[in-house]
Design a protein around this motif. Sequence first.
Motif, PDB file in Angstrom:
ATOM      1  N   PHE A 150      42.980  39.390  35.855  1.00 17.92           N
ATOM      2  CA  PHE A 150      43.116  38.303  36.824  1.00 17.92           C
ATOM      3  C   PHE A 150      41.990  37.302  36.603  1.00 17.92           C
ATOM      4  CE2 PHE A 150      42.363  36.625  41.229  1.00 17.92           C
ATOM      5  CZ  PHE A 150      43.552  35.912  41.332  1.00 17.92           C
ATOM      6  N   ASP A 151      42.320  35.998  36.580  1.00 17.86           N
ATOM      7  CA  ASP A 151      41.324  34.966  36.311  1.00 17.86           C
ATOM      8  C   ASP A 151      40.561  34.534  37.552  1.00 17.86           C
ATOM      9  OD1 ASP A 151      42.095  34.985  33.667  1.00 17.86           O
ATOM     10  OD2 ASP A 151      43.462  33.274  33.874  1.00 17.86           O
ATOM     11  N   GLY A 152      41.103  34.824  38.731  1.00 19.20           N
ATOM     12  CA  GLY A 152      40.464  34.389  39.962  1.00 19.20           C
ATOM     13  C   GLY A 152      39.377  35.345  40.418  1.00 19.20           C
ATOM     14  N   GLU A 153      38.909  35.133  41.618  1.00 19.21           N
ATOM     15  CA  GLU A 153      37.826  35.949  42.182  1.00 19.21           C
ATOM     16  C   GLU A 153      38.393  37.223  42.797  1.00 19.21           C
ATOM     17  OE1 GLU A 153      34.158  35.459  45.432  1.00 19.21           O
ATOM     18  OE2 GLU A 153      35.916  34.137  45.531  1.00 19.21           O
ATOM     19  N   ILE A 154      37.759  38.342  42.497  1.00 16.84           N
ATOM     20  CA  ILE A 154      38.114  39.623  43.108  1.00 16.84           C
ATOM     21  C   ILE A 154      36.875  40.158  43.807  1.00 16.84           C
ATOM     22  CG2 ILE A 154      38.879  41.991  42.731  1.00 16.84           C
ATOM     23  CD1 ILE A 154      40.390  41.109  40.299  1.00 16.84           C
ATOM     24  N   ILE A 155      36.975  40.404  45.116  1.00 18.85           N
ATOM     25  CA  ILE A 155      35.848  40.988  45.850  1.00 18.85           C
ATOM     26  C   ILE A 155      36.326  42.208  46.635  1.00 18.85           C
ATOM     27  CG2 ILE A 155      34.726  38.733  46.079  1.00 18.85           C
ATOM     28  CD1 ILE A 155      35.414  38.872  49.105  1.00 18.85           C
ATOM     29  N   HIS A 156      35.403  43.076  46.924  1.00 22.83           N
ATOM     30  CA  HIS A 156      35.662  44.236  47.782  1.00 22.83           C
ATOM     31  C   HIS A 156      35.394  43.830  49.228  1.00 22.83           C
ATOM     32  CE1 HIS A 156      35.218  48.309  49.459  1.00 22.83           C
ATOM     33  NE2 HIS A 156      35.902  48.716  48.402  1.00 22.83           N
ATOM     34  N   SER A 157      36.067  44.494  50.165  1.00 27.34           N
ATOM     35  CA  SER A 157      35.862  44.146  51.577  1.00 27.34           C
ATOM     36  C   SER A 157      34.409  44.325  52.006  1.00 27.34           C
ATOM     37  CB  SER A 157      36.773  44.986  52.475  1.00 27.34           C
ATOM     38  OG  SER A 157      36.510  46.370  52.307  1.00 27.34           O
ATOM     39  N   LYS A 158      33.664  45.178  51.302  1.00 24.52           N
ATOM     40  CA  LYS A 158      32.246  45.351  51.620  1.00 24.52           C
ATOM     41  C   LYS A 158      31.451  44.094  51.299  1.00 24.52           C
ATOM     42  CE  LYS A 158      28.409  48.581  50.936  1.00 24.52           C
ATOM     43  NZ  LYS A 158      28.215  48.913  52.354  1.00 24.52           N
ATOM     44  N   ASP A 159      31.971  43.274  50.366  1.00 26.59           N
ATOM     45  CA  ASP A 159      31.296  42.029  49.997  1.00 26.59           C
ATOM     46  C   ASP A 159      31.810  40.835  50.799  1.00 26.59           C
ATOM     47  OD1 ASP A 159      29.732  43.257  47.972  1.00 26.59           O
ATOM     48  OD2 ASP A 159      31.483  43.265  46.660  1.00 26.59           O
ATOM     49  N   TYR A 160      32.766  41.091  51.684  1.00 26.12           N
ATOM     50  CA  TYR A 160      33.255  40.030  52.555  1.00 26.12           C
ATOM     51  C   TYR A 160      32.347  39.955  53.783  1.00 26.12           C
ATOM     52  CZ  TYR A 160      35.992  37.655  56.109  1.00 26.12           C
ATOM     53  OH  TYR A 160      36.377  36.805  57.104  1.00 26.12           O
ATOM     54  N   LYS A 161      31.795  38.774  54.066  1.00 20.76           N
ATOM     55  CA  LYS A 161      30.854  38.625  55.170  1.00 20.76           C
ATOM     56  C   LYS A 161      31.319  37.651  56.245  1.00 20.76           C
ATOM     57  CE  LYS A 161      28.114  41.587  53.373  1.00 20.76           C
ATOM     58  NZ  LYS A 161      28.064  42.936  53.973  1.00 20.76           N
ATOM     59  N   ASN A 162      31.969  36.536  55.843  1.00 19.65           N
ATOM     60  CA  ASN A 162      32.421  35.579  56.853  1.00 19.65           C
ATOM     61  C   ASN A 162      33.610  34.780  56.342  1.00 19.65           C
ATOM     62  OD1 ASN A 162      31.400  33.004  55.566  1.00 19.65           O
ATOM     63  ND2 ASN A 162      29.464  34.133  55.763  1.00 19.65           N
ATOM     64  N   LEU A 283      48.607  42.266  36.823  1.00 23.46           N
ATOM     65  CA  LEU A 283      47.838  41.022  36.964  1.00 23.46           C
ATOM     66  C   LEU A 283      48.013  40.205  35.699  1.00 23.46           C
ATOM     67  CD1 LEU A 283      44.462  42.497  38.359  1.00 23.46           C
ATOM     68  CD2 LEU A 283      46.456  41.718  39.663  1.00 23.46           C
ATOM     69  N   ASP A 284      48.222  38.895  35.876  1.00 17.75           N
ATOM     70  CA  ASP A 284      48.475  38.037  34.714  1.00 17.75           C
ATOM     71  C   ASP A 284      47.844  36.665  34.935  1.00 17.75           C
ATOM     72  OD1 ASP A 284      49.358  36.943  32.394  1.00 17.75           O
ATOM     73  OD2 ASP A 284      51.449  36.749  33.022  1.00 17.75           O
ATOM     74  N   GLY A 285      46.560  36.557  34.572  1.00 18.57           N
ATOM     75  CA  GLY A 285      45.859  35.273  34.706  1.00 18.57           C
ATOM     76  C   GLY A 285      45.692  34.877  36.157  1.00 18.57           C
TER      77      GLY A 285
END
Length: 288
Positions: A150-162, A283-285
């Motif tokens: 995947f070319d976009g941003e991938i974050i874990h919910s632990k890294d989600y703050k606001n 996932l494809d780009g």
Amino acid sequence: MMLDTTHKHLILGAGFVGLSMAEALKSASIAYDQVDASDDIGGNWHHGVYETAHIISSRKITQFTHFPMPDNYPDFPSAQNIRDYLNSFADHFELRKNIELNRQVSYVRPVEDNLWEVTFENGEQRIYKGIIICNGHHWCKRFPKFSGEFDGEIIHSKDYKNSQQLRGKRVLVIGGGNSACDVAAEAARVGAKSVLSMRESVWFIPKTFIGVPISDLTEWWMPQWFQRLMTYLIILLTFGRHKDYGLPEPKYRIFDKHPTLNNEVPYYIKHGRITYKPEVRHLDGGEV
């Protein structure tokens, strides 16, 4: 020179459980030390939750019985409420003097005479009478394995703050747990699109029923079959059936997995702000 701590226990972690263990040992006059890898007490409520997080259990069943939460707290206290409460608990029982912060343990092993050797990240070693592990399970991020890239941003919910992290974005949330549903609902409010992908459907349990936190409706004398039936009827009366939301019926019984308490996901599905999708296949780009 190694400190003589062979008469003490060591508590790993200064979150909800670690602090309660420290208070219990202190009240029983049992010698102990306490360490936490973070820079403050509170565990996951200090380092791992987002600004808008609230507990899913009620104030009544979350508070320590001998140290109630303040009367002005809501039924579902916020993350800041919980941080303030844990700090008050530590101050009230004078627990801070035994807590060493920024102290990460790298290795623990049993040694002779039923003692335990503890090695800290800085190389220091100590011998303890016993180890009480209260490090929780929310500190370790787990990512599913996907086919493709995947070319976009991938974050874990632990890294989600606001919510600023989601504003104006097309957001795909993977998973049906409490954090996933909170993030999906937040994306429904501030994002351009919110899609919730679940490998299998979950039971959405309302947080309240007839104005009472659902966790407070359960009594000690109720057998599990009765609690399960009561919860199922409450779900039917509050939300209806899964097919009414375009969701598949869950394949497990209520309470056989960690419950998802959330009113907002069904609400936003009905408003077209959240779209349900099944498990991610590839996932494809920029596409999923």
